[in-house]
Design a protein around this motif. Structure first.
Motif, short mmCIF file in Angstrom:
data_model
loop_
_atom_site.label_atom_id
_atom_site.label_comp_id
_atom_site.label_asym_id
_atom_site.label_seq_id
_atom_site.Cartn_x
_atom_site.Cartn_y
_atom_site.Cartn_z
N PRO A 26 0.82 -1.45 0.21
CA PRO A 26 -0.09 -0.01 -0.15
C PRO A 26 0.85 1.20 0.02
CG PRO A 26 -0.85 -1.58 1.72
CD PRO A 26 0.70 -1.89 1.29
N ASN A 27 0.19 2.22 -0.38
CA ASN A 27 0.73 3.67 -0.28
C ASN A 27 1.16 3.99 1.23
OD1 ASN A 27 1.63 5.97 -1.21
ND2 ASN A 27 -0.35 7.09 -0.69
N CYS A 28 2.41 4.73 1.38
CA CYS A 28 2.99 4.86 2.74
C CYS A 28 1.98 5.61 3.54
CB CYS A 28 4.08 5.39 2.61
SG CYS A 28 4.06 6.90 1.50
N SER A 29 1.21 6.38 3.25
CA SER A 29 0.21 7.11 4.13
C SER A 29 -1.07 6.23 4.44
CB SER A 29 -0.13 8.38 3.56
OG SER A 29 -0.45 8.32 2.14
N THR A 30 -1.24 5.18 3.68
CA THR A 30 -2.20 4.11 4.02
C THR A 30 -1.76 3.34 5.04
OG1 THR A 30 -2.94 4.36 1.63
CG2 THR A 30 -3.66 2.59 3.13
N TYR A 34 0.57 15.16 6.93
CA TYR A 34 1.54 16.13 6.92
C TYR A 34 2.77 15.38 6.30
CZ TYR A 34 -1.75 18.60 10.05
OH TYR A 34 -2.93 18.97 10.45
N GLN A 35 2.97 15.44 5.20
CA GLN A 35 3.89 14.35 4.60
C GLN A 35 5.38 14.67 4.23
OE1 GLN A 35 0.17 12.09 2.35
NE2 GLN A 35 1.96 11.60 1.39
N SER A 36 6.29 13.75 4.83
CA SER A 36 7.58 14.11 4.36
C SER A 36 8.09 14.41 2.88
CB SER A 36 8.45 12.72 5.09
OG SER A 36 9.66 12.74 4.61
N THR A 54 10.58 13.15 1.89
CA THR A 54 11.05 11.89 1.24
C THR A 54 10.25 10.92 0.46
OG1 THR A 54 10.67 10.72 3.44
CG2 THR A 54 12.74 11.90 3.22
N GLY A 55 8.99 11.24 0.67
CA GLY A 55 8.03 10.63 0.12
C GLY A 55 8.06 10.87 -1.63
N THR A 56 8.30 12.00 -1.94
CA THR A 56 8.63 12.55 -3.34
C THR A 56 10.13 11.74 -3.94
OG1 THR A 56 7.25 14.59 -2.60
CG2 THR A 56 8.56 14.40 -4.80
N GLY A 57 10.97 12.00 -3.08
CA GLY A 57 12.25 11.46 -3.43
C GLY A 57 13.51 12.34 -3.37
N LYS A 114 -4.51 12.51 -6.16
CA LYS A 114 -4.62 11.11 -6.11
C LYS A 114 -3.90 10.31 -5.03
CE LYS A 114 -2.92 8.51 -10.56
NZ LYS A 114 -1.85 8.39 -11.47
N GLU A 115 -3.21 11.29 -4.28
CA GLU A 115 -2.62 10.59 -2.82
C GLU A 115 -3.84 10.66 -2.01
OE1 GLU A 115 0.47 9.91 -2.32
OE2 GLU A 115 0.87 9.95 -0.22
N GLU A 116 -4.75 11.65 -1.96
CA GLU A 116 -5.97 11.54 -0.96
C GLU A 116 -6.88 10.55 -1.36
OE1 GLU A 116 -6.76 15.58 -2.20
OE2 GLU A 116 -5.45 16.38 -0.47
N VAL A 126 -0.81 16.92 2.82
CA VAL A 126 -0.09 18.21 2.52
C VAL A 126 1.55 17.82 2.70
CG1 VAL A 126 0.43 20.44 3.67
CG2 VAL A 126 -1.87 19.44 3.67
N ARG A 127 2.04 18.32 2.01
CA ARG A 127 3.62 18.27 1.92
C ARG A 127 4.27 19.18 2.84
NH1 ARG A 127 5.55 13.53 0.28
NH2 ARG A 127 4.37 13.66 -1.85
N ILE A 128 5.20 18.82 3.91
CA ILE A 128 5.73 19.84 4.59
C ILE A 128 7.35 19.16 4.71
CG2 ILE A 128 3.94 20.11 6.12
CD1 ILE A 128 5.03 18.13 8.06
N GLY A 136 9.40 11.28 8.42
CA GLY A 136 8.15 10.43 8.36
C GLY A 136 6.91 11.33 8.28
N HIS A 137 5.72 10.49 7.92
CA HIS A 137 4.43 11.32 7.62
C HIS A 137 3.63 11.33 9.02
CE1 HIS A 137 5.27 10.94 3.58
NE2 HIS A 137 4.46 9.85 3.12
N SER A 138 3.01 12.34 9.19
CA SER A 138 2.22 12.57 10.36
C SER A 138 0.76 12.63 9.80
CB SER A 138 2.57 13.80 11.17
OG SER A 138 3.89 13.75 11.54
C1 2RA Z 1 4.43 10.48 -1.15
N1 2RA Z 1 3.00 8.46 -0.63
O1 2RA Z 1 4.67 10.68 0.07
C2 2RA Z 1 3.59 9.26 -1.90
C3 2RA Z 1 4.74 8.37 -2.59
N2 2RA Z 1 5.60 7.97 -1.53
O2 2RA Z 1 4.62 11.07 -2.41
#
Ligand code: 2RA
Length: 329
Positions: free
Chosen positions: A124-128, A152-154, A156-159, A201-203, A226-228, A233-235
């Motif tokens: 699954p997707n990391c936030s899931t 509130y996504q890291s 690093t999820g983007t790369g 798409k993420e949502e 949201v990207r922060i 990690g993701h919150s």
């Molecule tokens: C993101 N969950 O954080 C997506 C893909 N890793 O961008």
């Protein structure tokens, strides 16, 4: 056990190699795979150099398991080719997650669904992952009706490109942009692409994947992703409405007993989950659990996990461990 790691030089691929090493995964041969431009270089695994090979070469080596983290297009094209020769593919991309013929697996929740017929398994997707690790035990016990989640996504999820953009901005340097706006001192409500319904798409991954993993189309999920500018990690701020009123004590008692979930919840001593503490760990941390004063059947909570580990690499390696433990490979 011959293990291919497809996307071995990417952020998730490198964490997969770390996790395989840390967990002393029972592999006899490691096959690191990356794009043509990396073929010929090597990676170090357990103090030994391993040459990076192409997908075609990896296919010819007939791995038992292939851990993919190389994007959806590569998975769509190559996962069937590996499956055809009997390789079990565990794919981190979104390519197969909502395919009705493929299983979407978080081992602590639904690994028992796996059979010898499964050759392409979706991660699954990391936030899931971090959301359902908490929702599942509560849904089983108290029946979840509706979930409102803000992430509130890291970066690093983007790369790597996103991490580089933040570093450049912090040093007031120009450089390639991973986002449409600066990420330094900012919060961008735009993860992945916008869809017809004005969600991203993420949502919608959070909505659709949660229903599939909980195996309950009646669970209602609405997300804002949201990207922060953090890297640990993701919150997620989560409001859960249950069929009936549930006490905070009952919620905590269930989560206390849930493998892979760690309560960190004592406001008196400022104890709550944060990315700086979750980084490099595999647990899903939950805190700020409190009754929703605006709704008698709802509870608020705050969930944090390292998106590269339990959100991706560790979950995939745990699936591979399960396949071996259950003689499914
Ligand atoms: C993101 N969950 O954080 C997506 C893909 N890793 O961008």
């Amino acid at each position: 056990m011959r293990i291919a790691v497809v996307g071995a030089t990417g952020m998730v691929g490198q964490v997969i190699l770390e996790v395989l090493q840390e967990r002393n995964f029972p592999l006899t041969e490691l096959i690191p795979v990356a794009s043509e431009r990396s073929v010929g270089k090597s990676i170090v695994f357990k103090k030994k150099e391993h040459p990076i090979v192409s997908l075609q070469t990896a296919l010819e080596k007939q791995p038992d398991i292939a851990l993919f983290s190389a994007g959806g297009d590569t998975s769509l094209l190559w996962a069937p080719r590996f499956a055809e020769i009997g390789t079990r593919v565990i794919d981190n991309s979104s390519a197969w997650r909502m395919d009705a013929t493929k299983k979407l697996i978080v081992p602590e929740i639904n690994a028992s669904q796996l059979t010898k017929e499964d050759f392409i398994i979706a991660n699954p997707n990391c936030s899931t992952v971090q959301l359902v690790m908490v929702l599942n035990p509560l849904h089983q016990r108290f029946k979840v009706r509706r979930v409102i989640v803000s992430t509130y996504q890291s970066i690093t999820g983007t790369g790597v490109k996103a991490v580089q953009q933040l570093e450049n901005e912090m040093q007031s340097k120009k450089g390639e942009m991973a986002y449409p706006y600066p990420i330094h001192q900012n919060a961008i409500p735009h993860c992945d692409v916008f869809l017809e319904n004005d969600y991203t798409k993420e949502e919608m991954k959070l909505t659709q994947e949660t229903k599939k993993i909980l195996h309950d189309e009646n669970v209602l999920v609405s997300a804002t992703a949201v990207r922060i500018p953090v890297v640990g990690g993701h919150s997620e701020s989560v409001n859960v409405e249950f069929e009936k009123a549930v006490s905070v004590g009952d919620i905590k008692a269930v989560l206390q007993e849930t493998p892979g979930v760690q309560l960190k919840d004592n406001p008196d001593v400022n104890a709550y989950p944060m990315p700086v503490f979750a980084r490099g760990k595999d647990e899903v941390f939950v805190g700020r659990i409190r009754a929703d004063h605006s709704h008698s059947h709802a509870i608020n909570m705050w969930i944090v996990a390292d998106n590269l580990r339990k959100g991706a690499a560790t979950n995939a390696v745990q699936i591979a461990e399960y396949l071996i433990d259950q003689n499914l490979v």
